[in-house]
Motif scaffolding. Structure first.
Motif, short mmCIF file in Angstrom:
data_model
loop_
_atom_site.label_atom_id
_atom_site.label_comp_id
_atom_site.label_asym_id
_atom_site.label_seq_id
_atom_site.Cartn_x
_atom_site.Cartn_y
_atom_site.Cartn_z
N SER A 57 -19.49 11.27 33.18
CA SER A 57 -20.05 12.31 32.31
C SER A 57 -21.22 13.00 32.99
O SER A 57 -21.95 12.40 33.76
N GLU A 59 -24.48 15.06 31.73
CA GLU A 59 -25.29 15.35 30.55
C GLU A 59 -26.45 16.24 30.99
O GLU A 59 -27.07 16.00 32.02
N TYR A 60 -26.72 17.27 30.19
CA TYR A 60 -27.80 18.18 30.54
C TYR A 60 -28.33 18.89 29.30
O TYR A 60 -27.75 18.79 28.22
N THR A 61 -29.43 19.58 29.46
CA THR A 61 -30.02 20.37 28.39
C THR A 61 -29.62 21.83 28.60
O THR A 61 -29.80 22.38 29.70
N ARG A 68 -28.89 19.28 23.83
CA ARG A 68 -28.08 18.39 24.67
C ARG A 68 -26.63 18.86 24.75
O ARG A 68 -26.03 19.22 23.74
N LEU A 70 -22.94 17.38 26.72
CA LEU A 70 -22.32 16.31 27.48
C LEU A 70 -20.90 16.72 27.82
O LEU A 70 -20.10 17.01 26.92
N GLN A 72 -17.57 15.28 29.49
CA GLN A 72 -17.00 13.98 29.85
C GLN A 72 -15.68 14.18 30.57
O GLN A 72 -14.86 15.00 30.18
N GLU A 86 -19.45 17.54 24.20
CA GLU A 86 -20.30 17.41 23.02
C GLU A 86 -21.48 18.36 23.19
O GLU A 86 -22.05 18.46 24.28
N HIS A 128 -30.05 17.55 34.79
CA HIS A 128 -28.72 16.94 34.81
C HIS A 128 -28.76 15.45 35.09
O HIS A 128 -29.45 15.00 36.01
N HIS A 131 -23.44 10.20 34.52
CA HIS A 131 -23.13 8.86 34.00
C HIS A 131 -21.79 8.43 34.61
O HIS A 131 -20.79 9.14 34.48
N THR A 136 -26.45 5.36 35.16
CA THR A 136 -26.92 6.74 35.01
C THR A 136 -27.74 7.13 36.22
O THR A 136 -28.60 6.36 36.68
#
Length: 167
Positions: A57, A59-61, A68, A70, A72, A86, A128, A131, A136
């Motif tokens: 995954s 994940e970032y803002t 957030r 995500l 995947q 997400e 960023h 995962h 992580t």
């Protein structure tokens, strides 16, 4: 034959056998790994072992919404199949016309698509994080704003063994 000659021969045999074993181990397949490489130089920055069906995954803002996101992926063969997205609010670049559902206050989308590689330029806003399984890696803290390429690579048994020895 002197003891010194015997020791020398034994050392030569040991070196030759070690070289042969290393050569065989470097030729034998050792599975796949997820690699993070500098897009400009090609330097490999990170290698993490993965297996078929593992989850990866990113994940970032979101840069505008400051919420957030995500993305995947699932390891499928030599590609990363995007299996879920997400996000917490709609903004530029997020799916507004897709079949989005809400789960526990988060928008969820099951996108289509498989990728041989993913390019990311970490930034101080997006921050960023990658995962891989239960590990992580903060891409921004590790590499700053260096653009990176994330892709699956094949490893030799020697590389896999070295990976097991390094934390």
């Amino acid at each position: 034959m002197s003891r010194r000659t015997t020791v020398r021969r034994a050392l030569v045999v040991l070196v030759v056998v070690s070289c042969l074993l290393a050569g065989v181990a470097s030729a034998v397949p050792g599975g796949r790994a997820l690699a993070v490489e500098d897009t400009r130089t090609g330097e490999r920055l990170l290698t993490v072992p993965v297996d078929e069906g593992d989850t990866v995954s990113l994940e970032y803002t979101h840069s505008v919404e400051k919420t957030r996101v995500l993305d995947q992926y699932t390891v499928r063969g030599d590609e990363l199949e995007m299996t879920r997205m997400e996000f917490e609010s709609y903004g530029w670049g997020l799916p507004s016309r897709a079949d989005v559902r809400e789960e526990n206050g988060t928008f969820v989308f099951d996108p289509e698509g498989s990728f041989e590689e993913i390019h990311v330029t970490p930034g101080d806003v997006a921050h960023h994080r990658l995962h891989v399984g239960d590990r992580t890696f903060d891409l921004y803290d590790r590499y700053g704003e260096r653009s990176v390429r994330i892709a699956l690579v094949h490893r030799s048994a020697l590389e896999a063994g070295i990976d097991r020895l390094t934390p």
